[in-house]
Design an enzyme around this catalytic site. Structure first.
Site, PDB file in Angstrom:
ATOM      1  N   ASP A 257      46.567 -48.469 -18.080  1.00 14.05           N
ATOM      2  CA  ASP A 257      45.382 -49.260 -18.920  1.00 14.05           C
ATOM      3  C   ASP A 257      45.909 -49.783 -19.936  1.00 14.05           C
ATOM      4  OD1 ASP A 257      42.845 -50.082 -19.663  1.00 14.05           O
ATOM      5  OD2 ASP A 257      41.943 -48.002 -19.450  1.00 14.05           O
TER       6      ASP A 257
HETATM    7  C1  BGC Z   1      39.698 -50.875 -19.891  1.00 14.02           C
HETATM    8  C2  BGC Z   1      40.008 -51.240 -18.614  1.00 14.02           C
HETATM    9  C3  BGC Z   1      40.222 -52.612 -18.052  1.00 14.02           C
HETATM   10  C4  BGC Z   1      41.170 -53.164 -18.950  1.00 14.02           C
HETATM   11  C5  BGC Z   1      41.525 -54.622 -18.996  1.00 14.02           C
HETATM   12  C6  BGC Z   1      40.657 -51.418 -20.788  1.00 14.02           C
HETATM   13  O1  BGC Z   1      40.373 -51.212 -22.097  1.00 14.02           O
HETATM   14  O2  BGC Z   1      39.432 -49.452 -20.095  1.00 14.02           O
HETATM   15  O3  BGC Z   1      38.998 -50.652 -17.605  1.00 14.02           O
HETATM   16  O4  BGC Z   1      40.514 -53.002 -16.851  1.00 14.02           O
HETATM   17  O5  BGC Z   1      40.765 -52.843 -20.488  1.00 14.02           O
HETATM   18  O6  BGC Z   1      40.315 -55.393 -19.424  1.00 14.02           O
END
Ligand code: BGC
Length: 779
Positions: free
Chosen positions: A274
């Site tokens: 993540d």
């Molecule tokens: C989130 C993810 C997301 C990623 C990209 C993160 O802050 O937890 O779910 O896919 O950002 O946007």
């Protein structure tokens, strides 16, 4: 030595990436190039990036993806080796891209579909698969290779700010819905990233919270859905979560990312982190976290340094590089498929509306619904006029429009009261003006507008329309959790609005319907007796108002059912005693890795969270301990009625197949979602009273029509996890098989004898350092 030979040695042809040349490409890459490939190309300053300050020279061969659409992330390309970028974009309710694409004229929209919870509430995996196909089409049309979806963490607690992105409190339903979504998206040769792996049950301090739980709850509940989706739908990628589990960060844990995910489940794709700032890069690579997103140069630098000083084996780096290259090979970008930039938005909007009408749950109906055609409706509540299409954060979709409830009803031929429309219009405009100077973003959304307090006398003095609808709205999203009493409970103004409107309209012989346009569970027990009907609409995407009008008017017969329990009150959930329901502190986004600074003594529910409830999450708790609820798991009304008959269970080569006949005994056509619960024999491990083991939904049945539904269940599917022996165990004996309209409404049963016990031993990994009991006693 001849001249030709010298030429041959110095001008050696570089391999180009193909299925057969992966080893040759890896051999041709420098260590710096490998490190660059394993670190995302977005240099996210927002995520602690220090792209400018790090003195790290990117290899001259690396090319950054031209992010003109505002995608969530990408990898570097190395054209001289034929390595193209992997382009990734969010998210669970539709594709998240910028509306303006740099260097291009016009506006580019994506379809906002119903949020994950609403999709799952349809209990219709085939519909979810079709949504996946449409999302895959949009991703393909815009040149996106991997969708950062579906979100599939468990609803451990009603207050998790991201529950709307997730499906259910039950792992089987979660796994089946995720598998349907993954198959749909990937049928378009667009990859998925199932997220957030794993146990990412709260947003408070999400980047540092340590989720401490026993391996039974871990494997049976929190990993189960992921295990199912990996085995059934083979996602291209898995997104490792921000949090820790029993100590290590998921992103640095070889037990999770290699032993369980790859060795036990056979996952053959890549793990990407993540969107995190630098952690222990070497540990991440070693654990099998192939890609670090969104990527910073300091991660590349650390990877190179650690290989050079012997702290990280280059073989570990190569293993990740190989897997990333295998993923590159699968992408539409690698295959040279040019984006069309023109997905079929009209067809997808129609699909979104169809699915939305099946994802709503009718909680109450004292005969007022469906509403007769052409009535004059008095619409109360801010969100009647400004319907919430989906949550905030990365799960938000930039759609061209959102149909409000008022617009949907007017489109369906109802009349909306003009006085109320003006009143709410002015109120919303006034509140907008108050915040006009603020800078909002997807991670810092505008606050919800408080409900307008309309005096009781005023309501009694008005000439009412034919019926009133009150919409109660709630929004939530990434980086913060919802709170009690605010948010979970109704505000005093909301309670007064429902009370007073019900009194005034009932006094005039008129009916009142409450529509819940919410992101998650709210308190219902204290007020549900007042209105004549309650429709739980969730957040339904851009066609929300039309879809609600379809159900209210009877054009669509409601068939959604709850995928989680609505308790009488928040603290009825055992997990609520270990959840940051009253935490006041900064949201968990941006470069800040820990909102507390992780100083001793650690803060309960913020630095660490004890999963003391073990496997007793949601209905597993309420049904096992006979606790009263407001609305049980699996509950939902229809405009027709169904009879269940002829339950059968037959042994199969691997478990059993159960069947039941469902007959529409009412007067309108409808669909019914049937749930198969199992009660295990005593003598084995302690089990919840009922566990969902399969479900199926009928086709649209005309009055009088029947359908035989079939439910296959494997012996492995009956097994529970024994922490002592580190094995899945299915005890021999009599299994009672129940066909339910909800977990509290079992219509008929049959039984199945498992002749001999079965056992599947797995690795003894990810255990908590101390038992949960000991930790709890020390708390
Ligand atoms: C989130 C993810 C997301 C990623 C990209 C993160 O802050 O937890 O779910 O896919 O950002 O946007």
């Amino acid at each position: 030595m001849s001249f030709a030979c010298i030429v041959g040695m110095t001008v050696q042809a570089q391999p180009k990436l193909s299925t057969d040349s992966i080893d040759a490409v890896v051999a041709a890459m420098t260590l710096e190039e490998k490190a660059t490939l394993l670190v995302g190309a977005n240099q996210g300053v927002l995520y602690g990036g220090s792209a400018e300050s790090i003195e790290y020279q990117l290899p001259s061969s690396a090319r950054m993806y031209d992010n003109r659409m505002g995608v969530g992330g990408s990898t570097y390309a190395f054209p001289y080796l034929g390595i193209t970028p992997i382009v990734m974009a969010d998210g669970p309710a539709g594709l998240r891209l910028s509306v303006q694409h740099k260097g291009k004229e016009g506006e580019y929209y994506c379809t906002a579909f119903p949020v994950g919870t609403a999709l799952a509430s349809s209990w219709n995996a085939e519909l979810v698969r079709r949504i996946g196909e449409a999302m895959g089409d949009e991703a393909r049309a815009y040149g996106v290779d991997v969708m950062l979806a579906p979100g599939m963490n468990l609803h451990r607690n009603p207050l998790n700010g991201r529950n709307f992105e997730y499906y259910s409190e039950d792992p089987l339903l979660t796994g089946k819905m995720a598998a349907a979504m993954v198959s749909g998206i990937q049928s378009r040769n667009v990859g998925t990233s199932v997220k957030h792996f794993a146990v990412n049950s709260q947003e408070t301090n999400r980047k540092d919270n340590d989720d401490i739980l026993g391996t039974r709850a871990l494997r049976e509940l929190y990993l189960k859905g992921f295990e199912m989706v990996v085995k059934e739908a083979r996602p291209w990628t898995v997104m490792s979560s921000y949090n820790r589990i029993n100590g290590p960060y998921t992103q640095e844990d070889p037990a999770l990312l290699t032993t369980i995910l790859r060795d036990e489940w056979g996952f053959d794709g890549i793990v990407l982190s993540d969107w995190t700032a630098k952690r222990n890069t070497a540990a991440q690579v070693h654990a099998g976290n192939d890609l670090m997103m969104p990527g910073n140069k300091d991660q590349m630098q650390e990877m190179v340094q650690k290989v050079r000083n012997g702290e990280l084996a280059e073989a570990d780096v190569d293993a990740c590089v190989r897997r990333v290259l295998q993923t590159v090979l699968r992408t539409n970008t690698f295959r040279g498929l040019a984006p069309t930039d023109s997905p079929d938005l009209a067809a997808h909007a129609a699909l979104s509306r169809e699915v939305a009408s099946e994802g709503m749950v009718l909680l109450k109906n004292d005969g007022v619904l469906p509403l007769a055609q052409g009535l004059a409706i008095d619409l109360y509540g801010n969100t009647s006029y400004r319907f919430i299409s989906g949550g905030t954060g990365s799960g938000r979709v930039n759609a061209a429009y959102t149909v409000s409830l008022k617009e949907g009803l007017v489109g369906a031929g109802y009349k909306a009261d003009a006085y109320l429309e003006n009143l709410y219009g002015s109120w919303l405009a006034y509140n907008d003006a108050l915040h006009a100077e603020e800078q909002y973003s997807i991670l810092n959304p505008a606050p919800t507008v408080p409900e307008l307090a309309i005096g009781r006398e005023k309501l009694f003095s008005r000439t009412p329309g034919d019926a009133a609808i009150i919409t109660i709205g709630r929004n939530a999203g990434e980086a913060t959790d919802r709170k009690i009493p605010a948010d979970f409970d109704l505000s005093a103004d909301e309670t007064a609005l429902i009370r007073n409107v019900c009194d005034a309209y009932h006094a005039a012989g008129k009916k009142v319907v409450v529509v819940l346009n919410v992101s998650g569970v709210i308190e219902t027990a204290s007020w549900k007796a007042w209105p004549d009907a309650i429709l739980l609409a969730w957040q339904l995407g851009q066609e929300g108002g039309n879809a609600v009008a379809d159900v209210l008017s009877g054009k669509a017969c409601p068939s959604g059912k709850l995928t989680m329990t609505f308790p009488l009150q928040y603290f009825d959930h055992p997990s609520s005693y270990n959840f940051p329901y009253d935490f006041v502190g900064p949201p968990s986004f941006g470069p800040v890795m820990s909102v507390t600074g992780r100083k001793e003594p650690l803060v309960k529910d913020v630095d660490y969270t004890l999963y003391e409830e073990g496997i007793y999450v949601g209905y597993r708790y309420f049904s096992s301990f006979g606790k009263e609820v407001s609305y049980p798991f699996g509950y939902g009304l229809s405009y027709t009625s169904f009879a269940y008959s002829k339950p059968t269970v037959k042994a199969s080569s691997d478990g059993f197949v159960a069947t039941v006949t469902v007959t529409n005994t009412g007067s309108v056509a409808g669909k019914e979602a049937v749930q198969l619960y199992v009660t295990a024999p005593s003598g084995g491990l302690e089990k919840p009273a009922l566990e969902l083991k399969a479900f199926a939904k009928t086709r649209l049945l005309a009055p009088g029509e029947s359908e035989v539904l079939s439910f296959p269940v494997s012996t492995y599917g009956l097994a529970s996890f024994n922490e002592l022996s580190s094995a899945w165990e299915a005890a021999a004996g009599m299994y009672h098989v129940h066909f339910g309209a909800s977990v509290a409404d079992i219509r008929c049963s049959a039984s199945f004898r498992l002749g001999k016990p079965s056992r599947w031993e797995v690795h003894r990994v990810m255990e908590p350092v101390q038992s949960i009991q000991e930790l709890s006693n020390n708390n």
